[in-house]
Design a protein around this motif. Structure first.
Motif, PDB file in Angstrom:
ATOM      1  N   GLN A   1     -22.120   9.814   7.718  1.00  0.00           N
ATOM      2  CA  GLN A   1     -21.373   9.604   6.487  1.00  0.00           C
ATOM      3  C   GLN A   1     -19.957   9.164   6.811  1.00  0.00           C
ATOM      4  OE1 GLN A   1     -21.512  12.729   3.603  1.00  0.00           O
ATOM      5  NE2 GLN A   1     -23.738  12.704   3.475  1.00  0.00           N
ATOM      6  N   VAL A   2     -19.468   8.195   6.065  1.00  0.00           N
ATOM      7  CA  VAL A   2     -18.092   7.735   6.214  1.00  0.00           C
ATOM      8  C   VAL A   2     -17.632   7.171   4.878  1.00  0.00           C
ATOM      9  CG1 VAL A   2     -18.678   5.370   6.937  1.00  0.00           C
ATOM     10  CG2 VAL A   2     -16.520   6.401   7.664  1.00  0.00           C
ATOM     11  N   LYS A   3     -16.405   7.468   4.514  1.00  0.00           N
ATOM     12  CA  LYS A   3     -15.903   7.036   3.214  1.00  0.00           C
ATOM     13  C   LYS A   3     -15.108   5.752   3.333  1.00  0.00           C
ATOM     14  CE  LYS A   3     -16.095  11.649   1.284  1.00  0.00           C
ATOM     15  NZ  LYS A   3     -15.425  12.756   0.588  1.00  0.00           N
ATOM     16  N   LEU A   4     -15.329   4.867   2.355  1.00  0.00           N
ATOM     17  CA  LEU A   4     -14.611   3.604   2.296  1.00  0.00           C
ATOM     18  C   LEU A   4     -13.361   3.777   1.436  1.00  0.00           C
ATOM     19  CD1 LEU A   4     -17.659   1.208   1.739  1.00  0.00           C
ATOM     20  CD2 LEU A   4     -16.471   1.703   3.888  1.00  0.00           C
ATOM     21  N   ILE A   5     -12.339   2.990   1.742  1.00  0.00           N
ATOM     22  CA  ILE A   5     -11.043   3.084   1.058  1.00  0.00           C
ATOM     23  C   ILE A   5     -10.827   1.819   0.236  1.00  0.00           C
ATOM     24  CG2 ILE A   5      -8.595   3.555   1.362  1.00  0.00           C
ATOM     25  CD1 ILE A   5     -10.488   5.682   2.519  1.00  0.00           C
ATOM     26  N   ASP A   6     -10.366   1.973  -1.001  1.00  0.00           N
ATOM     27  CA  ASP A   6     -10.135   0.792  -1.829  1.00  0.00           C
ATOM     28  C   ASP A   6      -8.788   0.148  -1.503  1.00  0.00           C
ATOM     29  OD1 ASP A   6      -8.142   2.256  -3.092  1.00  0.00           O
ATOM     30  OD2 ASP A   6      -9.345   2.723  -4.858  1.00  0.00           O
ATOM     31  N   ARG A   7      -8.444  -0.884  -2.219  1.00  0.00           N
ATOM     32  CA  ARG A   7      -7.226  -1.647  -1.931  1.00  0.00           C
ATOM     33  C   ARG A   7      -5.958  -0.860  -2.227  1.00  0.00           C
ATOM     34  NH1 ARG A   7      -8.821  -6.945  -1.110  1.00  0.00           N
ATOM     35  NH2 ARG A   7     -10.874  -7.500  -1.950  1.00  0.00           N
ATOM     36  N   ASN A   8      -6.086   0.216  -3.019  1.00  0.00           N
ATOM     37  CA  ASN A   8      -4.930   1.047  -3.330  1.00  0.00           C
ATOM     38  C   ASN A   8      -4.791   2.233  -2.387  1.00  0.00           C
ATOM     39  OD1 ASN A   8      -4.251  -0.518  -5.651  1.00  0.00           O
ATOM     40  ND2 ASN A   8      -5.857   0.540  -6.802  1.00  0.00           N
ATOM     41  N   GLY A   9      -5.626   2.266  -1.353  1.00  0.00           N
ATOM     42  CA  GLY A   9      -5.552   3.348  -0.388  1.00  0.00           C
ATOM     43  C   GLY A   9      -6.247   4.615  -0.821  1.00  0.00           C
ATOM     44  N   LYS A  10      -7.072   4.543  -1.888  1.00  0.00           N
ATOM     45  CA  LYS A  10      -7.805   5.700  -2.384  1.00  0.00           C
ATOM     46  C   LYS A  10      -9.263   5.638  -1.931  1.00  0.00           C
ATOM     47  CE  LYS A  10      -4.281   7.205  -4.821  1.00  0.00           C
ATOM     48  NZ  LYS A  10      -3.568   8.455  -4.469  1.00  0.00           N
ATOM     49  N   VAL A  11      -9.826   6.825  -1.733  1.00  0.00           N
ATOM     50  CA  VAL A  11     -11.242   6.890  -1.370  1.00  0.00           C
ATOM     51  C   VAL A  11     -12.089   6.382  -2.527  1.00  0.00           C
ATOM     52  CG1 VAL A  11     -13.144   8.457  -0.827  1.00  0.00           C
ATOM     53  CG2 VAL A  11     -10.924   8.791   0.242  1.00  0.00           C
ATOM     54  N   ILE A  12     -13.051   5.515  -2.225  1.00  0.00           N
ATOM     55  CA  ILE A  12     -13.948   5.007  -3.258  1.00  0.00           C
ATOM     56  C   ILE A  12     -14.911   6.121  -3.649  1.00  0.00           C
ATOM     57  CG2 ILE A  12     -15.761   3.333  -3.793  1.00  0.00           C
ATOM     58  CD1 ILE A  12     -14.394   1.406  -1.832  1.00  0.00           C
ATOM     59  N   SER A  13     -14.918   6.491  -4.914  1.00  0.00           N
ATOM     60  CA  SER A  13     -15.756   7.593  -5.390  1.00  0.00           C
ATOM     61  C   SER A  13     -17.235   7.247  -5.245  1.00  0.00           C
ATOM     62  CB  SER A  13     -15.438   7.895  -6.853  1.00  0.00           C
ATOM     63  OG  SER A  13     -16.350   8.822  -7.376  1.00  0.00           O
ATOM     64  N   THR A  14     -18.002   8.261  -4.845  1.00  0.00           N
ATOM     65  CA  THR A  14     -19.450   8.068  -4.718  1.00  0.00           C
ATOM     66  C   THR A  14     -20.189   8.681  -5.901  1.00  0.00           C
ATOM     67  OG1 THR A  14     -19.619  10.079  -3.375  1.00  0.00           O
ATOM     68  CG2 THR A  14     -19.381   7.996  -2.210  1.00  0.00           C
ATOM     69  N   GLY A  15     -19.466   9.177  -6.905  1.00  0.00           N
ATOM     70  CA  GLY A  15     -20.080   9.630  -8.138  1.00  0.00           C
ATOM     71  C   GLY A  15     -21.225  10.593  -7.966  1.00  0.00           C
TER      72      GLY A  15
ATOM     73  N   ASP B   1       2.618  14.372   2.373  1.00  0.00           N
ATOM     74  CA  ASP B   1       1.851  13.195   1.912  1.00  0.00           C
ATOM     75  C   ASP B   1       1.998  12.046   2.906  1.00  0.00           C
ATOM     76  OD1 ASP B   1       0.858  14.376  -0.381  1.00  0.00           O
ATOM     77  OD2 ASP B   1       2.537  13.720  -1.642  1.00  0.00           O
ATOM     78  N   LEU B   2       3.196  11.853   3.419  1.00  0.00           N
ATOM     79  CA  LEU B   2       3.434  10.791   4.402  1.00  0.00           C
ATOM     80  C   LEU B   2       2.650  11.048   5.674  1.00  0.00           C
ATOM     81  CD1 LEU B   2       5.060   8.215   5.058  1.00  0.00           C
ATOM     82  CD2 LEU B   2       6.872   9.705   5.954  1.00  0.00           C
ATOM     83  N   ALA B   3       2.583  12.315   6.091  1.00  0.00           N
ATOM     84  CA  ALA B   3       1.850  12.641   7.317  1.00  0.00           C
ATOM     85  C   ALA B   3       0.367  12.378   7.185  1.00  0.00           C
ATOM     86  CB  ALA B   3       2.093  14.107   7.670  1.00  0.00           C
ATOM     87  N   LEU B   4      -0.118  12.364   5.952  1.00  0.00           N
ATOM     88  CA  LEU B   4      -1.561  12.199   5.725  1.00  0.00           C
ATOM     89  C   LEU B   4      -1.933  10.772   5.331  1.00  0.00           C
ATOM     90  CD1 LEU B   4      -2.220  15.530   3.812  1.00  0.00           C
ATOM     91  CD2 LEU B   4      -3.117  14.923   6.063  1.00  0.00           C
ATOM     92  N   ASN B   5      -1.036   9.827   5.579  1.00  0.00           N
ATOM     93  CA  ASN B   5      -1.337   8.432   5.244  1.00  0.00           C
ATOM     94  C   ASN B   5      -2.609   7.936   5.918  1.00  0.00           C
ATOM     95  OD1 ASN B   5       0.607   7.842   3.388  1.00  0.00           O
ATOM     96  ND2 ASN B   5       2.055   6.947   4.853  1.00  0.00           N
ATOM     97  N   ASP B   6      -2.871   8.421   7.124  1.00  0.00           N
ATOM     98  CA  ASP B   6      -4.052   7.978   7.861  1.00  0.00           C
ATOM     99  C   ASP B   6      -5.301   8.781   7.501  1.00  0.00           C
ATOM    100  OD1 ASP B   6      -2.713   5.981   9.205  1.00  0.00           O
ATOM    101  OD2 ASP B   6      -2.211   7.254  10.934  1.00  0.00           O
ATOM    102  N   PHE B   7      -5.157   9.710   6.572  1.00  0.00           N
ATOM    103  CA  PHE B   7      -6.301  10.533   6.161  1.00  0.00           C
ATOM    104  C   PHE B   7      -6.395  10.545   4.629  1.00  0.00           C
ATOM    105  CE2 PHE B   7      -4.855  12.047  10.259  1.00  0.00           C
ATOM    106  CZ  PHE B   7      -6.040  12.080  10.984  1.00  0.00           C
ATOM    107  N   PRO B   8      -6.790   9.433   4.044  1.00  0.00           N
ATOM    108  CA  PRO B   8      -6.788   9.316   2.576  1.00  0.00           C
ATOM    109  C   PRO B   8      -7.773  10.243   1.881  1.00  0.00           C
ATOM    110  CG  PRO B   8      -7.858   7.426   3.580  1.00  0.00           C
ATOM    111  CD  PRO B   8      -7.219   8.182   4.691  1.00  0.00           C
ATOM    112  N   ASP B   9      -8.755  10.795   2.631  1.00  0.00           N
ATOM    113  CA  ASP B   9      -9.709  11.696   1.991  1.00  0.00           C
ATOM    114  C   ASP B   9      -9.189  13.129   1.922  1.00  0.00           C
ATOM    115  OD1 ASP B   9     -12.096  12.369   0.726  1.00  0.00           O
ATOM    116  OD2 ASP B   9     -12.970  13.080   2.607  1.00  0.00           O
ATOM    117  N   ALA B  10      -7.994  13.361   2.466  1.00  0.00           N
ATOM    118  CA  ALA B  10      -7.399  14.702   2.411  1.00  0.00           C
ATOM    119  C   ALA B  10      -6.181  14.651   1.494  1.00  0.00           C
ATOM    120  CB  ALA B  10      -6.996  15.157   3.811  1.00  0.00           C
TER     121      ALA B  10
END
Length: 855
Positions: free
Chosen positions: A102-116, A698-707
């Motif tokens: 499993q791996v989550k994709l990130i949209d153009r706004n830097g948010k995790v794409i919801s899997t609904g 928040d800045l420290a977690l830029n590389d971890f958008p799912d957190a």
């Protein structure tokens, strides 16, 4: 007599339609549930079947146990060298290995794409080796080759506007990775698997990305011509390590289908339960409606008896009417179920749960069950009124105002009603508090106990109608003048009828009240637990608040200026004391994030766990006769057995705790689990919660958008929002039973208007205006609805008190949501007004002269 029955139905079209509506709605819920779940099952089954359509045998990781209720389930990988050995077999025509994760994709706004509600699927391709095996079909571009390349599913590309050549981000364990989209693919012929996303890599990239270098998750094998799948499996079996197993593709497909059916089976049973509730309420409505109509047709039945009709023929006439109503209503409900299925699908889509789409499945079972259940319920509900109709004496044909005779068994009515109520209460108490019961037995006792309780309350309700109507009708009598006074007296005139009408509404409101009180207890308990346990400044969770997330995010937070403590809580599956559970793991500094109350001898146990220690809650220790130093045997999903010792026992607050039944050290967990992930991470930082600290984290977690970082208040509100979402769905599903009960109120009022035609004509003749007639009917409807509301709230509160007492050791206190109860009361008044609109209008339009001549 058959002709008489059918002509009677045609002659009373309005009554027939109003009677049938209750069954139409109940059957539609059952039909819609079957259509929806069958369609979803078919879609998933097609996906699974396509997965292994071109193979004869499938090699996969072997798990020691299967935890289908887990969101941390993992299947161990096995050495990739197995593929080489399998290819060397003389009866193997082709074989290809794959990675699945499993791996989550990130949209153009830097948010995790919801899997609904679906999954963030990661898959691998190895063209041309697995061209015949992979269910993935390329629709644009080419397959990825090497680091930095990815293919994505068609639904994601369309919804997020990604095309071949674009860059897309992936939330890897080490952080965000930028990749080039080289291809767009579908899963077999499906453009999507619900709202699930699919990220596709080549095998070496997937192995590196998911820390599986030199390993595989699955191998599909095709046999040479003439070799059976069973023979191929027997040849492969000796080549496998303990971490792998082989099955025929047919068996593997069936296992996967069984998993789908098991998961959807629970979902189906829950929805069917609401359909049964709706039909149960419908049965009350039908029984009450037919009782009223039969009472109004005394002279008609007496005339039939006078001209030679037997009691059996009268019974047959009434039952034939019920059969026709039930059959027509069931057929209408069956097809209305198609709309209900779409409505339920839209409801779940609205809360973020999307299912795979395929052609609507309208199975024979759905048709048979829906019609059979609708007809049987109608006939059973009609039986007692029909039997009463047979007791009409012929002499009643010549008497005006004749009524149904009292039966010989009526003197036993009070005993029967009290016994029914007592049996319902005893079954509920046994189901809730009884020890040593299996889950099935407990659920059966609770289900039947609840149904019998409702019947018991309904048959005893007539004794409470007069005092309740007197009290609840007082405001209307005070403010509504003569119309309000007459309305109160009308509600008190026939207590049995008012009670039967109110009882249908009582059932729906009782269940809604029960859900509301239980939900309030969950919210209160959880909120109190967070307040008592949460001593950190911030909590780090997955974006959706409940999925596990990568533990690498801890390191990024730890180096943030001002952070003085990072205390993660990991989560994973295990088998302990014969049960599949989700366990947790903590670091020695757990106390920086969570403040638990340790029992004597267990002080600061989290810091002393070492490599073989665990701690647990006091109730779990009591249930399994554990004390400090007791051995705890734990099996991991890979089959490894850990021999641990109990080093701590704590006393959790009423709302529970974030810990599983068993908690070990994070170091032991990481050493024995393939992909350790966090349930949450608790953070202490200098200065506490401030805007600047929040911004730094928040800045420290830029590389971890799912957190995402949350304060204690935000964390609590996120969880409460999830509870409220579930409660709102339950309210919506239970609302159908309330709608059906409102039709019962409409039925009763309409039939009451028929019955009192001459009375209303006389009231009009002596000066009552149309407006006053409408007001009288409205007030009567409100009083009836309020009686049902009061009984429902009382019964729902009783059920909630019993349940919370049983769940007190689970941290769910009794909490009465007075505001919500007040809303229910106001809603009951509004429902009464709505139910009275048509009957009131009809009553006010009666022609005075015709009404005076009406019989």
């Amino acid at each position: 007599m058959n002709a008489v029955a059918l002509k009677g139905l045609l002659g009373r079209k309005l009554r027939t339609v109003l009677t049938a509506l209750a069954i139409v709605l109940g059957v539609s819920m059952i039909s819609g549930t079957y259509v929806l779940t069958d369609t979803i099952t078919a879609a998933f089954t097609n996906v699974v079947s396509d997965s292994y359509a071109s193979s004869d045998a499938v090699i996969s990781g072997k798990v020691a146990f299967k935890n289908t209720n887990s969101n941390t389930a993992e299947t161990p990988a096995f050495p990739a060298s197995v593929l080489t050995r399998v290819k060397a077999l003389p009866d193997v025509a082709a074989a290809a290995g794959a990675i699945g994760d499993q791996v989550k994709l990130i949209d153009r706004n830097g948010k995790v794409i919801s899997t609904g509600g679906g999954e963030a699927i990661a898959a691998s391709v190895d063209p041309p080796a697995d061209a015949r095996f992979t269910p993935l079909k390329l629709t644009a571009g080419k397959w990825p080759v090497g680091n930095g390349q990815i293919a994505i599913d068609q639904r994601t590309s369309e919804k997020q506007h990604y095309a071949v050549g674009d860059s897309i981000s992936v939330a890897a364990d080490e952080g965000v990775l930028q990749m080039e989209v080289t291809g767009i693919a579908t899963y077999s012929s499906s453009s999507s698997i619900g709202a699930s996303t699919i990220a596709i890599f080549d095998v070496p990239t997937a192995q590196q990305l998911f820390d599986k270098v030199g390993k595989l998750d699955e191998i599909q094998v095709a046999a040479t011509n003439g070799v059976s799948p069973e023979k191929l499996v027997s040849q492969i079996q000796p080549l496998l390590p303990k971490a792998a197993e082989v099955q025929t593709s047919e068996a593997k497909t069936q296992d996967a289908v069984d998993d789908v059916n098991a998961a959807l089976g629970v979902f189906q049973k829950i929805l069917l339960a609401f359909g049964v509730i709706a039909l149960f309420v419908g049965a009350f409505v039908i029984a009450n409606t037919l009782s009223i109509t039969i009472a109004q047709r005394v002279r008609e039945f007496a005339t039939l008896r006078t001209i030679g009709g037997s009691r059996r023929q009268v019974l047959k006439t009434v039952m034939l009417e019920a059969l026709v109503i039930g059959l027509l209503a069931s057929v209408l409900g069956l097809f209305l179920g198609l709309g209900i299925a779409k409505g339920l699908d839209a409801l779940f889509s609205a809360i973020g749960v999307d299912f795979p789409k395929t052609g609507t499945v309208f199975a024979t079972r759905t048709i048979v069950v829906s019609i059979l259940v609708g007809v049987v319920v109608t006939l059973l509900a009609s039986l007692r009124p029909a039997i009463r109709a047979t007791r009409v004496p012929p002499i009643a044909a010549v008497r005006e105002g004749a009524t149904l005779p009292v039966t010989r068994l009526s003197r036993f009515g009070p005993v029967f009603s009290i016994a029914t109520l007592a049996i319902g209460i005893l079954l509920l108490v046994y189901g809730i508090f009884g020890g040593g019961l299996s889950t099935a037995a407990r659920l059966m006792a609770l289900g039947f106990g609840t149904l019998i309780l409702f019947v018991g309350v309904a048959v005893n309700a007539k004794r409470a109608v007069r005092p309740l109507a007197s009290v609840l009708g007082w405001p209307g009598a005070r403010m509504g003048g003569l119309a309000g006074t007459l309305a109160r007296e009308n509600a008190m005139r026939n207590p049995s009828r008012t009670a039967s009408t109110a009882s249908a509404l009582m059932i729906g409101l009782a269940l809604i009240t029960f859900v509301a009180i239980l939900g309030a207890g969950l919210r209160t308990g959880f909120g109190d637990a967070v307040d008592k346990l949460f001593v950190a400044d911030y909590a780090l969770t997955a974006e959706n608040g409940f999925d596990p997330f990568t533990k690498q995010a801890d390191a990024a937070v730890a180096v943030t200026p001002g952070v003085t403590g990072v205390a993660p809580i990991r989560e994973g599956d295990a088998r302990v004391f014969g049960h599949n559970v989700q366990i947790t793991a903590v670091t020695p500094n757990m106390s920086q994030g969570v403040d638990v109350v340790w029992l004597p001898g267990s002080e600061n146990a989290a810091a002393k766990l070492g490599s073989d220690g665990v701690f647990t809650a006091k109730d779990y220790a009591k249930d399994h006769q554990l004390k400090l130093g007791s051995p705890v045997r734990l099996t991991t999903p890979s089959g490894k057995v850990l021999h641990l010792k109990l080093k701590g026992i704590f006393d959790p607050p009423d709302g529970g705790s974030p810990f599983g039944p068993v908690t070990m050290s994070a170091s032991t967990f990481d050493a024995n689990y393939q992909s350790p992930q966090n349930l949450m991470t608790l953070i202490k930082i200098k200065g506490g919660v401030t805007d600047s600290n929040s911004a730094r984290l928040d800045l420290a977690l830029n590389d971890f958008p799912d957190a995402k970082v949350q304060t204690a208040a935000q964390f609590k509100q996120t969880q409460l929002d999830d509870i409220n979402l579930v409660l709102n769905v339950l309210y919506g599903l239970l609302g159908l039973s309330v709608i059906i009960s409102l039709f019962g109120v409409v039925n009763t009022l309409v039939l009451s208007v028929f019955e009192r035609t001459r009375e209303i004509g006389m009231l009009r003749a002596v000066g009552m205006t149309r407006r006053q007639v409408r007001r009288m009917i409205r007030h009567e409807s409100i009083v009836t609805a309020l009686i049902g509301g009061v009984m429902g709230i009382a019964v729902g509160t009783f059920l909630a008190v019993l349940t919370t007492q049983a769940l007190s050791d689970q941290g769910i206190p009794l909490a009465i949501p007075w505001t919500t109860i007040g809303v229910f009361v106001l809603g009951t008044i509004v429902a009464g007004l709505l139910a009275a609109m048509f009957p009131a209008r009809r009553a006010s339009r009666l022609n005075i002269l015709k009404a005076l001549q009406y019989e």
